[in-house]
Scaffold this motif. Structure first.
Motif, mmCIF file in Angstrom:
data_model
loop_
_atom_site.group_PDB
_atom_site.id
_atom_site.type_symbol
_atom_site.label_atom_id
_atom_site.label_comp_id
_atom_site.label_asym_id
_atom_site.label_seq_id
_atom_site.Cartn_x
_atom_site.Cartn_y
_atom_site.Cartn_z
ATOM 1 N N PHE A 239 8.885 -7.248 -107.408
ATOM 2 C CA PHE A 239 10.244 -6.791 -106.868
ATOM 3 C C PHE A 239 10.070 -5.831 -105.975
ATOM 4 O O PHE A 239 10.574 -5.798 -104.872
ATOM 5 C CB PHE A 239 11.201 -6.679 -108.012
ATOM 6 C CG PHE A 239 11.512 -7.858 -108.805
ATOM 7 C CD1 PHE A 239 10.916 -8.932 -108.737
ATOM 8 C CD2 PHE A 239 12.489 -7.408 -110.015
ATOM 9 C CE1 PHE A 239 11.556 -10.093 -109.363
ATOM 10 C CE2 PHE A 239 12.751 -8.616 -110.638
ATOM 11 C CZ PHE A 239 12.277 -9.980 -110.581
ATOM 12 N N TYR A 240 9.652 -4.796 -106.482
ATOM 13 C CA TYR A 240 9.377 -3.419 -105.728
ATOM 14 C C TYR A 240 8.762 -3.558 -104.330
ATOM 15 O O TYR A 240 9.182 -3.183 -103.326
ATOM 16 C CB TYR A 240 8.742 -2.406 -106.573
ATOM 17 C CG TYR A 240 8.741 -0.892 -105.890
ATOM 18 C CD1 TYR A 240 9.708 -0.087 -106.301
ATOM 19 C CD2 TYR A 240 7.509 -0.606 -105.475
ATOM 20 C CE1 TYR A 240 9.773 1.262 -105.604
ATOM 21 C CE2 TYR A 240 7.479 0.778 -104.881
ATOM 22 C CZ TYR A 240 8.566 1.528 -104.770
ATOM 23 O OH TYR A 240 8.458 2.692 -104.146
ATOM 24 N N LEU A 243 10.364 -7.572 -101.970
ATOM 25 C CA LEU A 243 11.650 -8.278 -101.754
ATOM 26 C C LEU A 243 12.419 -7.103 -100.726
ATOM 27 O O LEU A 243 13.500 -7.842 -100.188
ATOM 28 C CB LEU A 243 12.663 -7.976 -103.010
ATOM 29 C CG LEU A 243 12.303 -8.829 -104.327
ATOM 30 C CD1 LEU A 243 13.271 -8.763 -105.429
ATOM 31 C CD2 LEU A 243 12.527 -10.386 -103.763
ATOM 32 N N TYR A 250 17.806 -3.241 -105.288
ATOM 33 C CA TYR A 250 17.831 -3.879 -106.575
ATOM 34 C C TYR A 250 17.477 -2.776 -107.566
ATOM 35 O O TYR A 250 16.448 -2.092 -107.219
ATOM 36 C CB TYR A 250 17.157 -5.154 -106.763
ATOM 37 C CG TYR A 250 15.821 -5.009 -105.917
ATOM 38 C CD1 TYR A 250 15.769 -5.115 -104.463
ATOM 39 C CD2 TYR A 250 14.646 -4.569 -106.313
ATOM 40 C CE1 TYR A 250 14.811 -5.190 -103.675
ATOM 41 C CE2 TYR A 250 13.373 -4.554 -105.637
ATOM 42 C CZ TYR A 250 13.509 -4.815 -104.279
ATOM 43 O OH TYR A 250 12.454 -4.724 -103.497
ATOM 44 N N LYS A 303 13.828 -15.564 -104.621
ATOM 45 C CA LYS A 303 12.378 -14.981 -104.825
ATOM 46 C C LYS A 303 12.140 -14.286 -105.862
ATOM 47 O O LYS A 303 10.932 -14.282 -106.436
ATOM 48 C CB LYS A 303 12.448 -13.884 -103.509
ATOM 49 C CG LYS A 303 12.034 -14.169 -102.074
ATOM 50 C CD LYS A 303 11.820 -12.971 -101.267
ATOM 51 C CE LYS A 303 12.257 -13.195 -99.983
ATOM 52 N NZ LYS A 303 12.503 -12.030 -99.200
ATOM 53 N N MET A 304 13.062 -13.740 -106.616
ATOM 54 C CA MET A 304 12.954 -13.114 -107.897
ATOM 55 C C MET A 304 12.390 -14.187 -108.808
ATOM 56 O O MET A 304 11.592 -13.939 -109.709
ATOM 57 C CB MET A 304 14.140 -12.352 -108.125
ATOM 58 C CG MET A 304 14.633 -11.306 -107.516
ATOM 59 S SD MET A 304 16.259 -10.662 -107.869
ATOM 60 C CE MET A 304 16.164 -9.536 -109.417
#
Ligand SMILES: [Zn+2]
Length: 417
Positions: A239-240, A243, A250, A303-304
């Motif tokens: 995620f880090y 995204l 987020y 995407k997550m």
């Protein structure tokens, strides 16, 4: 014709210095009285008492008034006032009665610090904005400038901590928006030169990762796999890394992982146990996500989910996106047109041009709930500093000019094509 009334209104505010002082004085006294009533979101009695002050003030102005009870969502309620009418654009003016300072806060009173500054809980967010709406409408009524326009004033009682579900606590606000054309929010102004045409949505998400409980000597083997903590770490790192884009943020707010986990989602707390020699079974991560448009939000959710789905050996994940947070106020062409109207007015008044404020720098607000139904502009309230903190102030100098500009903006919008 338009120019004529503009001059008349400007005259009303500026020509007779004596009268202007009286009305400024009135406004500031009303502000002080309201700030000195604690109206933390959960102080229902206080929120209602501030609402009663507005009930009186708007009745005196000839508006219909209503208190909308919100017992069923455990909040104080909302104040609505309306002037019925058919001519011109229909306007919804949005404020909130509550503040973040509850009954037990040490910050409780209005205090004039010097000629240009006053301090007080909620003075800037947004008790002064509420007073601006009232005094702008007073000036317009006294000038006879909006005789047959539909104007709705909505002062919610729980903006700082909206009652759940928001489909209930924002129902009346949305209904008012459905029969309006334009929504104007009087949250804190970021100077004369900026207004808010967009606000990011705020949703939350929860990631639940399951691994295979086993002796730690077998970790990384085909049979035992990675365990839930490594898998949750992999997902968060992706995620880090993957995204990031403009206007999207987020946050992973809470993470709890081990062999036995209990997690209380409502209060965001839990308990956990494990051993250094046990591959952990359960990891839960609870976070938030902010985005500018639904398209951007949905793209991020996809995407997550894809990242969470690429599970390490012997793990599986479930990612839940919670809707029903704050929806986005997207930077629509209608909003940009309103900004154009404000910009032109501001330049006519000699206050300089007005630009769109960066939505990434603002939190969510009530105007987001009506963004689907009306063209909107926010950040039209008072200038000040330190909102939500123990040194919250309002700038008394710019306050008068901003109120005047608000009145003229309402007038121009009512009379626009
Ligand atoms: Zn606010």
């Amino acid at each position: 014709m338009k120019k004529c009334i503009l001059i008349l209104l400007l005259g009303l505010f500026t020509a007779t210095a004596g009268a202007q002082d009286i009305s400024d004085q009135d406004a500031l006294e009303f502000l002080e009285a309201n700030v000195n009533i604690n109206s933390g979101t959960m102080n229902f009695d206080g929120v209602r008492r501030v609402g009663e002050n507005y009930m009186q003030a708007y009745s005196d102005l000839g508006f219909d008034t209503e208190w909308v009870n919100q017992d069923h969502v455990n909040r104080a309620g909302h104040f609505f006032a309306e002037q019925m009418g058919e001519s011109g654009k229909k306007i919804l003016l949005i404020g909130h009665l509550d503040t973040v300072f509850e009954d037990d806060s040490p910050f409780q009173t209005y205090e004039v610090l010097d000629e240009t500054t006053a301090k007080g809980p909620g003075v800037n967010d947004m008790k002064a904005g509420n007073v601006m709406i009232l005094y702008a409408l007073k000036a317009l009524k006294e000038a006879g400038a909006i005789p047959n326009a539909q104007i709705i004033v909505a002062l919610t009682g729980d903006e700082e901590d909206a009652g759940h579900p928001v489909s209930e606590s924002r129902k009346h606000l949305v209904e008012a928006a459905e029969r309006s054309d334009v929504g104007l929010g009087f949250e804190t102004a970021s100077g004369f030169s900026y207004a808010t045409v967009a606000r990011r949505a705020s949703y939350s998400w929860k990631l639940e990762v399951t691994g295979k409980q086993a002796h730690s000597s077998g970790i990384f083997s085909d049979n035992t796999g990675a365990g839930s903590i490594y898998e949750a770490s992999r997902i968060l790192n992706r995620f880090y890394e993957d995204l990031r884009e403009e206007n999207l943020t987020y946050n992973a707010g809470v993470m709890i992982g081990g062999n036995e986990v209990t997690y209380d989602e409502e209060n965001m707390r839990g308990s956990v146990s494990g051993k250094t020699n046990i591959v952990p079974k359960t990891t839960t991560v609870h976070g938030g996500i902010r985005f500018l448009t639904m398209e951007q939000g949905e793209r991020a959710f996809e995407k997550m989910k894809a990242i969470a789905g690429e599970s390490l050996p012997q793990t599986s994940s479930e990612l839940t996106i919670y809707e029903g947070g704050y929806p986005p106020m997207e930077p629509t062409s209608g909003n940009m047109e309103l900004l154009g109207t404000l910009d032109e007015l501001s330049r006519d008044m000699g206050l300089g041009e007005v630009e769109a404020f960066d939505p990434a720098k603002r939190g969510a607000a009530d105007i987001s709930f009506v963004a689907d139904y009306v063209d909107g502009l926010d950040g039209l309230g008072a200038m000040g500093s330190g909102a939500h903190g123990p040194n919250e102030t309002i700038d008394l100098d710019t306050y008068k000019e901003l109120t005047k500009r608000a009145a003229l903006l309402i007038y121009r919008i009512v009379n626009s094509e």
